[in-house]
Design an enzyme around this catalytic site. Structure first.
Site, short mmCIF file in Angstrom:
data_model
loop_
_atom_site.label_atom_id
_atom_site.label_comp_id
_atom_site.label_asym_id
_atom_site.label_seq_id
_atom_site.Cartn_x
_atom_site.Cartn_y
_atom_site.Cartn_z
N LYS A 112 -5.73 5.20 9.88
CA LYS A 112 -6.90 5.80 9.21
C LYS A 112 -7.59 6.71 10.22
O LYS A 112 -8.66 6.38 10.74
CB LYS A 112 -7.87 4.72 8.74
N ARG A 162 0.85 -1.19 0.00
CA ARG A 162 0.00 0.00 0.00
C ARG A 162 0.89 1.24 0.00
O ARG A 162 1.69 1.43 0.92
CB ARG A 162 -0.86 -0.04 1.27
N SER A 221 -12.47 -3.43 1.23
CA SER A 221 -12.61 -2.84 2.57
C SER A 221 -14.08 -2.60 2.86
O SER A 221 -14.79 -2.05 2.00
CB SER A 221 -11.91 -1.48 2.65
N1 TZP Z 1 -8.72 0.06 6.89
C1 TZP Z 1 -9.48 0.11 7.99
S1 TZP Z 1 -8.55 0.43 9.34
C2 TZP Z 1 -7.13 0.49 8.46
C3 TZP Z 1 -7.40 0.26 7.13
C4 TZP Z 1 -6.39 0.24 6.03
C5 TZP Z 1 -5.81 0.75 9.04
C6 TZP Z 1 -5.36 -0.30 9.98
O1 TZP Z 1 -4.08 0.02 10.44
P1 TZP Z 1 -3.59 -0.34 11.91
O2 TZP Z 1 -2.27 0.35 11.99
O3 TZP Z 1 -3.45 -1.85 11.97
O4 TZP Z 1 -4.58 0.18 12.86
#
Ligand code: TZP
Length: 208
Positions: free
Chosen positions: A140, A42, A111
């Site tokens: 996010k 990503r 997602s």
């Molecule tokens: N989609 C929903 S939460 C998220 C994504 C890409 C981020 C999750 O990252 P982390 O660092 O595991 O909380």
């Protein structure tokens, strides 16, 4: 050959907002050694060309293992690099468009941020979904966490593999499993771990 999707438990993401592209191959090797089943590339601020080149480099590493490489957003990378899948968000290509762009059999994940979106992704023909953010996450920051309550319901209503995501780490993983999760995505927890191999092993043992 990649592990069958239904056997996959831990999903890691090489998020270029957290790590440098030049460290990605080493981190992929560590994730594989720790038993990570799927790895997504990503890089929201990288060009298609940069992501394609990096995907090719990383796929040379993952191809020697049973870990799959998934690219975020850009299904067309699947035409040039033998990645196992592509992942799309709610505002990105439809599952059908992603399949057309890849132009070969490829996994397409989506997602989802609610039960309703999870059901819709199933009808749309996704191979798996991400479901979250379960907890608040710096990865996010603008998303409202959905909490643990719907994890049981989404597993009752949706039959494809569900990867819970968002703020999940070793300290709260048991609560996510107790709520009904079988599979999780970890982004920052894995990337920031002092020892990625040990951290991933600990998570895969808990999910076994
Ligand atoms: N989609 C929903 S939460 C998220 C994504 C890409 C981020 C999750 O990252 P982390 O660092 O595991 O909380």
């Amino acid at each position: 050959m990649m592990r069958p999707l239904h056997e996959c438990r831990l999903y890691g993401i090489i998020d270029l907002g957290y790590v440098e592209a030049c460290d990605a191959a080493r981190i992929v090797e560590e994730m594989i050694e720790g038993g990570v089943d799927l790895i997504q590339l990503r890089g929201k601020s990288k060009s298609l060309g940069e992501l394609t080149d990096l995907a090719a480099e990383l796929h040379e590493v993952t191809a020697k293992s049973s870990t799959a490489l998934i690219v975020n957003d850009h299904a067309e990378i699947g035409r040039r690099v033998p990645v196992e899948g592509v992942h799309v968000g709610q505002d990105d290509d439809s599952i059908e468009t992603a399949r057309q762009k890849a132009a070969r059999a490829i996994l397409v994940g989506k997602s989802t941020h609610s039960l309703e979106q999870a059901r819709a992704a199933q009808s749309e023909g996704a191979d798996y979904i991400g479901f979250g953010p379960i907890f608040a996450t710096p990865t996010k920051p603008d998303y409202v966490p959905i909490g643990l309550e719907d994890i049981g319901r989404v597993h009752a209503e949706v039959s494809m593999p569900i990867f819970c995501i968002g703020g999940i780490n070793i300290d709260n993983l048991q609560s996510v499993i107790d709520a009904g999760a079988k599979r999780v995505v970890m982004v920052s927890a894995l990337l920031k771990a002092h020892n990625i191999v040990d951290y991933a092993r600990c998570a895969t043992d808990m999910l076994a």
